[in-house]
Structures are given as structure tokens and as C-alpha cells.
Design a protein around this motif. Structure first.
Motif, PDB file in Angstrom:
ATOM      1  N   LYS A 305       0.837  -1.213   0.000  1.00 36.53           N
ATOM      2  CA  LYS A 305       0.000   0.000   0.000  1.00 36.53           C
ATOM      3  C   LYS A 305       0.872   1.264   0.000  1.00 36.53           C
ATOM      4  N   ALA A 306       1.954   1.227   0.769  1.00 37.49           N
ATOM      5  CA  ALA A 306       2.823   2.417   0.861  1.00 37.49           C
ATOM      6  C   ALA A 306       3.446   2.706  -0.503  1.00 37.49           C
ATOM      7  N   GLU A 307       3.840   1.643  -1.203  1.00 32.63           N
ATOM      8  CA  GLU A 307       4.477   1.833  -2.515  1.00 32.63           C
ATOM      9  C   GLU A 307       3.497   2.354  -3.567  1.00 32.63           C
ATOM     10  N   ALA A 308       2.202   2.069  -3.327  1.00 34.14           N
ATOM     11  CA  ALA A 308       1.198   2.484  -4.323  1.00 34.14           C
ATOM     12  C   ALA A 308       0.714   3.924  -4.106  1.00 34.14           C
ATOM     13  N   ILE A 309       1.150   4.539  -3.014  1.00 34.13           N
ATOM     14  CA  ILE A 309       0.664   5.898  -2.704  1.00 34.13           C
ATOM     15  C   ILE A 309       1.159   6.891  -3.754  1.00 34.13           C
ATOM     16  N   GLY A 358      10.964  21.195  -3.444  1.00 33.82           N
ATOM     17  CA  GLY A 358       9.873  20.879  -2.528  1.00 33.82           C
ATOM     18  C   GLY A 358      10.374  20.014  -1.385  1.00 33.82           C
ATOM     19  N   TYR A 359       9.570  20.010  -0.300  1.00 30.53           N
ATOM     20  CA  TYR A 359      10.023  19.350   0.925  1.00 30.53           C
ATOM     21  C   TYR A 359       9.402  17.962   1.070  1.00 30.53           C
ATOM     22  N   TYR A 360       9.577  17.145   0.039  1.00 34.42           N
ATOM     23  CA  TYR A 360       8.952  15.821   0.019  1.00 34.42           C
ATOM     24  C   TYR A 360       9.742  14.814   0.856  1.00 34.42           C
ATOM     25  N   PHE A 361       9.009  13.833   1.381  1.00 31.83           N
ATOM     26  CA  PHE A 361       9.636  12.675   2.015  1.00 31.83           C
ATOM     27  C   PHE A 361       8.670  11.509   1.813  1.00 31.83           C
ATOM     28  N   PRO A 362       9.161  10.367   1.336  1.00 33.94           N
ATOM     29  CA  PRO A 362       8.232   9.286   0.970  1.00 33.94           C
ATOM     30  C   PRO A 362       7.705   8.543   2.204  1.00 33.94           C
ATOM     31  N   PRO A 363       6.532   7.892   2.070  1.00 32.23           N
ATOM     32  CA  PRO A 363       6.041   7.019   3.136  1.00 32.23           C
ATOM     33  C   PRO A 363       7.123   5.999   3.489  1.00 32.23           C
ATOM     34  N   THR A 364       7.412   5.896   4.766  1.00 34.17           N
ATOM     35  CA  THR A 364       8.556   5.109   5.220  1.00 34.17           C
ATOM     36  C   THR A 364       8.129   4.162   6.348  1.00 34.17           C
ATOM     37  N   ILE A 365       8.633   2.927   6.279  1.00 34.19           N
ATOM     38  CA  ILE A 365       8.362   1.975   7.370  1.00 34.19           C
ATOM     39  C   ILE A 365       9.699   1.453   7.889  1.00 34.19           C
ATOM     40  N   LEU A 366       9.839   1.499   9.211  1.00 32.57           N
ATOM     41  CA  LEU A 366      11.066   1.026   9.853  1.00 32.57           C
ATOM     42  C   LEU A 366      10.728  -0.166  10.742  1.00 32.57           C
ATOM     43  N   ASP A 367      11.359  -1.298  10.487  1.00 36.72           N
ATOM     44  CA  ASP A 367      11.163  -2.458  11.364  1.00 36.72           C
ATOM     45  C   ASP A 367      12.136  -2.311  12.539  1.00 36.72           C
ATOM     46  N   CYS A 368      11.571  -2.130  13.725  1.00 41.28           N
ATOM     47  CA  CYS A 368      12.423  -1.854  14.895  1.00 41.28           C
ATOM     48  C   CYS A 368      12.418  -3.006  15.887  1.00 41.28           C
ATOM     49  N   ASP A 369      11.992  -4.183  15.467  1.00 40.63           N
ATOM     50  CA  ASP A 369      11.930  -5.322  16.381  1.00 40.63           C
ATOM     51  C   ASP A 369      13.292  -5.586  17.014  1.00 40.63           C
ATOM     52  N   GLY A 370      13.313  -5.631  18.317  1.00 38.83           N
ATOM     53  CA  GLY A 370      14.541  -5.963  19.038  1.00 38.83           C
ATOM     54  C   GLY A 370      15.585  -4.866  19.010  1.00 38.83           C
ATOM     55  N   VAL A 371      15.205  -3.661  18.579  1.00 36.30           N
ATOM     56  CA  VAL A 371      16.176  -2.569  18.455  1.00 36.30           C
ATOM     57  C   VAL A 371      15.736  -1.401  19.335  1.00 36.30           C
ATOM     58  N   ALA A 372      16.686  -0.781  20.032  1.00 37.80           N
ATOM     59  CA  ALA A 372      16.340   0.416  20.819  1.00 37.80           C
ATOM     60  C   ALA A 372      16.440   1.619  19.887  1.00 37.80           C
ATOM     61  N   SER A 373      15.460   1.734  18.997  1.00 34.69           N
ATOM     62  CA  SER A 373      15.535   2.778  17.973  1.00 34.69           C
ATOM     63  C   SER A 373      14.913   4.082  18.468  1.00 34.69           C
ATOM     64  N   PRO A 374      15.579   5.229  18.185  1.00 36.59           N
ATOM     65  CA  PRO A 374      14.975   6.509  18.599  1.00 36.59           C
ATOM     66  C   PRO A 374      13.631   6.750  17.932  1.00 36.59           C
ATOM     67  N   SER A 375      13.385   6.048  16.816  1.00 36.01           N
ATOM     68  CA  SER A 375      12.110   6.251  16.116  1.00 36.01           C
ATOM     69  C   SER A 375      10.929   5.743  16.934  1.00 36.01           C
ATOM     70  N   LEU A 376      11.223   4.936  17.963  1.00 35.90           N
ATOM     71  CA  LEU A 376      10.124   4.435  18.798  1.00 35.90           C
ATOM     72  C   LEU A 376       9.731   5.424  19.893  1.00 35.90           C
ATOM     73  N   THR A 377      10.604   6.385  20.153  1.00 41.08           N
ATOM     74  CA  THR A 377      10.310   7.316  21.250  1.00 41.08           C
ATOM     75  C   THR A 377      10.177   8.763  20.785  1.00 41.08           C
ATOM     76  N   GLU A 378      10.884   9.151  19.724  1.00 43.06           N
ATOM     77  CA  GLU A 378      10.856  10.554  19.299  1.00 43.06           C
ATOM     78  C   GLU A 378       9.789  10.776  18.237  1.00 43.06           C
ATOM     79  N   GLU A 379       9.122  11.921  18.322  1.00 42.61           N
ATOM     80  CA  GLU A 379       8.071  12.220  17.347  1.00 42.61           C
ATOM     81  C   GLU A 379       8.706  12.670  16.027  1.00 42.61           C
ATOM     82  N   PHE A 380       8.308  12.018  14.934  1.00 40.23           N
ATOM     83  CA  PHE A 380       8.781  12.463  13.614  1.00 40.23           C
ATOM     84  C   PHE A 380       7.972  13.667  13.145  1.00 40.23           C
ATOM     85  N   PHE A 381       6.646  13.551  13.335  1.00 41.58           N
ATOM     86  CA  PHE A 381       5.713  14.483  12.719  1.00 41.58           C
ATOM     87  C   PHE A 381       5.945  14.449  11.199  1.00 41.58           C
ATOM     88  N   GLY A 382       6.055  13.224  10.718  1.00 38.85           N
ATOM     89  CA  GLY A 382       6.305  12.975   9.304  1.00 38.85           C
ATOM     90  C   GLY A 382       5.832  11.567   8.978  1.00 38.85           C
TER      91      GLY A 382
END
Ligand code: NAD
Length: 487
Positions: A305-309, A358-382
């Protein structure tokens, strides 16, 4: 270049200084904006105070206030397309979303128009035989409202509507990023016939304009939507005047999917929950917490679905994801994705800013299983979704509550008793079960923890713009005895 003005005391003014607004789809300057600083803020707050106590506004009945609000609602509905185009141009939020949202904003004004003459005082059954005691509900005073760039007409309607219903006067600071729709909305306030000074709308920068408003000694209440760090500044400044505050802040909202859920339906809700508004939504379902047995299946549906956006120009009706509102926001999202990948998160899709303007950024998915990723705690607002998986319901709940925020949440399951347990256990101001992102003027909205306090929407929001006055009336005709004569 389009030129905008601020609206103070019923007049359209150029402001103390001027600044230029950038079209996020191209990175080019497109409009010239009025910049309010301390003097404009002071004029606006003084005008609001005069309107509160001296002007015709103070003499209107609640029903008359309601009628003005109905008129404003009709004007918003009639001008929705124009407002939507301005918001899209100035913030990059796609036209599909701005037109639908602004049409609904009219309903928020209608809802509060109906509330205006239903804000009642009360009579107290006091414990003294010769006393009548009432509570009057009066407007709290001059309200200051500070909003961020995303959905400014919506985020201001949930403040302006209840404040007007309650009889307050107000100064609204539009975000310096994309103020055009709110400055244009001022023309509708004027046309609706609100007396001068009741609604003042200006824009300017946080440290000069926003701070001057928050610390103004005549402000009684501050309604703020934005980030937690700015909220701290606002609360510190509110101490100057001991003003009350209502704070609608950010989030890192969990989106929990159990194996028994309708995965196709959940995936559509997840896509809307994280990629709508290019992820610049306080309620973005940015942490997917998915049952391990369906993780791979669910991720592959999401990836597809993300790729079809359709990513594209925000004014094009076919576009599904537009640019971020500012370069600053684009840099922040790109840097946080990079940091997360550096910490071990795996890119499922997206992740790299495209070449071009332009300030584009594509739909992004990060698999964070088992990782202490900052993406799990910090707000992207993106438009970035971080994914973790669980095996037990207890684990899912623990992951959901593993955040200092607490704005929204989603639970997808067919198991009724489990849904009930989770709706009680999740620490957030909104729990959506088998749905996501539904809002209504009738339903209160607001957060726990770092997502703020106070609720917008619903009847109680109008009461937050009132204060009670206790009236004691002695009903006995007997003279009050001399207190110093001993009996
Ligand atoms: P921000 O906090 O930087 O700015 C918001 C507003 O505050 C702007 O108008 C800005 O000029 C003003 N401001 C900045 N510094 C100030 C100061 N010192 N004093 C007074 N005002 C000041 O937020 P942003 O980056 O524009 O918006 C994104 C944030 O808003 C995100 O954290 C998002 O989650 C949050 N948000 C929350 C909701 C909600 O309803 N809970 C809705 C939308 C956005």
C-alpha cells in the motif's frame, strides 16, 4: 505575490514587520505576511479586553452570540474551497484533505453556536435557611490561542468555537509556517459581524510574538497546540499572569494489531493513520505494535500500500501524499530516519528524501523489532512508521504504554473482551477500536502525560472558557444584628 494582513480590533493591518511565506511544494516564496511583535500583541490584547468589558459583545445575549457563530459557520462552509486552497498552498497539506477538513470545520462552529445558550449557572441547596446562593457562569476573560501549522483552521476552531460560545474575547496567533488560511478566515469573522476586538488574529514568530502573548498580563487563559518544548515556554510565561492553560501536544501513538483482526481493514486504517497529512498529525499512529504471527503478512500488505501511494503536488486532487510543511521538518525527518537506521532499525520501504524541489519525504516503514531505535520514542511528525511485534496481550499493552506521550491509540481485534481490557489499560486520551482518526465536535479530545492536558471538543470545552461567580443573597428582612453586641 499574495499579501496578507493581521486583524486587530476589527481592522486589517500590515503588522510591525513583514516576512515571506514559502510554498512547500516548490520551495519558492509565494506570499507576504504581517509579522506581529510585542506592540501588535499588546494592541490586540487591549482590544480584546475592551471588547470583553465595554463593547457591544458584553451586552449580547447568549442566543445572539450563538447566531453570530451560526453565521460564521455558514461563511466557513461557503468559503471552504478558497480556504482549503490557501491552506494547501501555504502548508503543502493536500487539497483532498484540506477541503474535507475545512468543510467539517463549519460543523464545529455550528456545534458551539448551539452550545452558546446552553451554558447554565446553577442554584445551590445551601445549608442556611435565609440565603439563596447561585453560581453564575461568566467568560473566563481574554483568551490567547497559539496554533501550529498543520490544520490551523481546525485547531483554531476547537478553541475559537467554545471561547465565543462562552462569551470570551480572544487573540489568536497563527503559526509563522503557513498562516494564510487563518489570516483569510479573519475576513469571515469580520463579515459575520462580530464586534471589533472580539476576535483578533495575527501571526509572528514564537519567541517574539508567541511569548509576548503568553506572558501578557491581561490574558486569562492560554489554549495551545504544538510541541511539548514550546508548551513548557508557554506554561512558564503563563506564570506571569497565573493564566490557566490547555495544552494539546504531540504524540507517539500506538497502533495495536492482533492476529484475529481484519488485516486488510487494519492496514487501510494504519496507512491513513500514519501517512495522511504526510504524517504531520498529532494523532499519527506512528508505532505499529503487531502480533508476531501476522507481522510478516501485515508488513507486506502495508509495504504494498505504501508503494502504491501517489506522491505529488498538493493542489492536485489525485495526490495522496504531499510535501512536508517546511525544510526544517524535512531535515528533521530525514535525520531521525538516518539515526534510527544507524541504531539498527531496518528500512522496509521509503527512507530517502527524493531529488528535486519541494520538501517531500516518501512514506517510510522502519522495522524496529529488538532494536532500541529513537524512532520508537521521538516524534517524527512525518510519514514514518516504526514497527515492533509482541506475543502476548500483556506484552502489547506494555509496549503501548512505553511512552511519555498519551494522545491517541488504536486497537484492532475481533475479540470483544480483549478490546475492553485494552481500552481500560491504554494510557491515552483517545482509544479507537477497529477504527482510527475519527473525530467529531461532540467528542472531547486531548492527551495524557507529555501530550498535554485539557480537552477540546464537547460541551466541557466551552465550560473551560468560563469561570463561576458565587452569588449570596440574604432573603430575611430581619436586620443583621450588631456583631459586637453580646447576646
Ligand atoms: P511548535 O510548538 O514549534 O509551534 C506551535 C506554535 O507555537 C507556533 O505558532 C509557534 O510560533 C508558537 N511558539 C513557538 N515558540 C513559542 C513561545 N516561546 N511562546 C509562545 N508560542 C511559541 O509546534 P510545531 O512544530 O509548529 O507543530 C508541531 C507540533 O504540534 C507537534 O509536536 C505536534 O504533535 C503538535 N500538534 C498537536 C496537536 C494536538 O491536538 N495534540 C495537533 C497538531 C499538532
Amino acid at each position: 505575490m499574495q499579501r496578507f494582513q493581521s486583524y486587530i480590533n476589527g481592522e486589517f493591518l500590515d503588522g510591525e514587520a513583514r516576512f515571506q511565506s514559502i510554498d512547500p511544494a516548490t520551495g519558492d516564496v509565494w506570499a507576504d505576511m504581517p509579522e506581529a511583535r510585542e506592540a501588535d500583541v499588546d494592541n490586540a490584547v487591549n482590544a480584546a479586553e475592551r471588547a470583553l468589558y465595554e463593547g457591544p459583545w458584553a451586552r449580547l445575549t447568549a442566543t445572539q452570540r450563538g447566531k453570530l457563530l451560526y453565521k460564521l459557520a455558514d461563511l466557513v462552509a461557503a468559503n471552504a474551497q478558497k480556504l482549503a486552497e490557501l491552506e494547501t498552498r501555504d502548508t503543502g497539506k493536500i487539497i483532498r484533505e484540506t477541503s474535507a477538513q475545512i468543510a467539517y470545520v463549519a460543523d464545529y462552529y455550528r456545534y458551539y453556536a448551539g452550545i452558546a445558550d446552553k451554558i447554565e449557572g446553577s442554584y445551590l441547596p445551601i445549608d442556611k435557611p435565609d440565603m439563596d446562593v447561585w453560581l453564575r457562569r461568566e467568560p473566563i476573560g481574554v483568551a490567547a490561542m497559539v496554533v501550529p501549522w498543520n490544520s490551523q483552521l481546525f485547531l483554531s476552531a476547537v478553541k475559537i468555537g467554545p471561547a465565543l460560545a462562552a462569551g470570551c474575547t480572544m487573540v489568536i496567533k497563527a503559526s509563522e509556517d503557513g498562516p494564510a488560511p487563518l489570516l483569510e478566515f479573519a475576513r469571515l469573522v469580520h463579515e459575520a459581524g462580530f464586534p471589533a476586538g472580539v476576535v483578533n488574529i495575527l501571526t509572528g514568530f514564537g519567541p517574539s510574538c508567541g511569548a509576548a502573548l503568553a506572558r501578557h498580563p491581561k490574558v486569562a487563559h492560554i489554549a495551545f497546540t504544538g510541541g511539548p518544548e514550546t508548551a513548557r515556554h508557554i506554561v512558564r510565561n503563563s506564570a506571569e499572569n497565573l493564566a490557566s492553560t490547555s495544552l494539546e501536544l504531540g504524540g507517539k501513538s500506538p497502533f495495536i494489531v492482533f492476529a484475529d483482526a481484519d488485516l486488510e481493514s487494519a492496514a487501510n486504517a494504519q496507512v491513513a493513520g500514519i501517512f495522511a497529512a504526510t504524517g504531520q498529525s498529532c494523532v499519527a499512529g506512528s508505532r505499529l505494535i503487531v502480533e508476531r504471527s501476522v507481522k510478516d503478512t501485515f508488513l507486506s500488505i502495508l509495504k504494498h500500500k505504501a508503494e502504491a501511494i501517489r506522491i505529488g503536488a498538493p493542489l492536485d486532487m489525485a495526490t495522496e501524499v504531499g510535501p512536508l510543511a517546511t525544510k526544517r521538518q524535512q531535515d528533521h525527518v530525514a535525520a531521525l530516519v538516518e539515526k534510527s537506521v544507524g541504531s539498527g532499525a531496518r528500512l522496509v520501504v521509503g527512507g530517502h528524501r527524493p531529488d528535486g524541489n519541494g520538501y517531500y519525504f516518501p512514506p517510510t516503514i522502519l522495522d524496529c523489532d529488538g532494536v532500541a531505535s529513537p524512532s520508537l520514542t521521538e516524534e517524527f511528525f512525518g510519514p514514518v512508521l516504526s514497527v515492533v511485534s509482541f506475543e502476548t496481550e500483556a506484552e502489547a499493552l506494555k509496549l503501548a504504554n512505553d511512552t511519555r506521550y498519551g494522545l491517541a491509540s488504536g486497537v484492532f481485534t475481533q475479540n470483544l473482551t480483549r478490546a475492553h481490557r485494552l481500552m481500560k489499560g491504554i494510557r491515552a486520551g483517545v482509544v479507537w477500536v477497529n477504527t482510527y482518526r475519527a473525530v467529531s465536535p461532540i467528542a472531547p479530545f486531548g492527551g495524557f502525560g507529555l501530550s498535554g492536558h485539557g480537552r477540546e471538543g464537547g460541551i466541557a470545552a466551552a465550560l473551560d472558557y468560563t469561570r463561576t461567580k458565587t452569588i449570596w443573597l440574604r432573603t430575611s428582612d430581619d436586620p443583621i444584628p450588631d456583631p459586637f453586641v453580646m447576646r
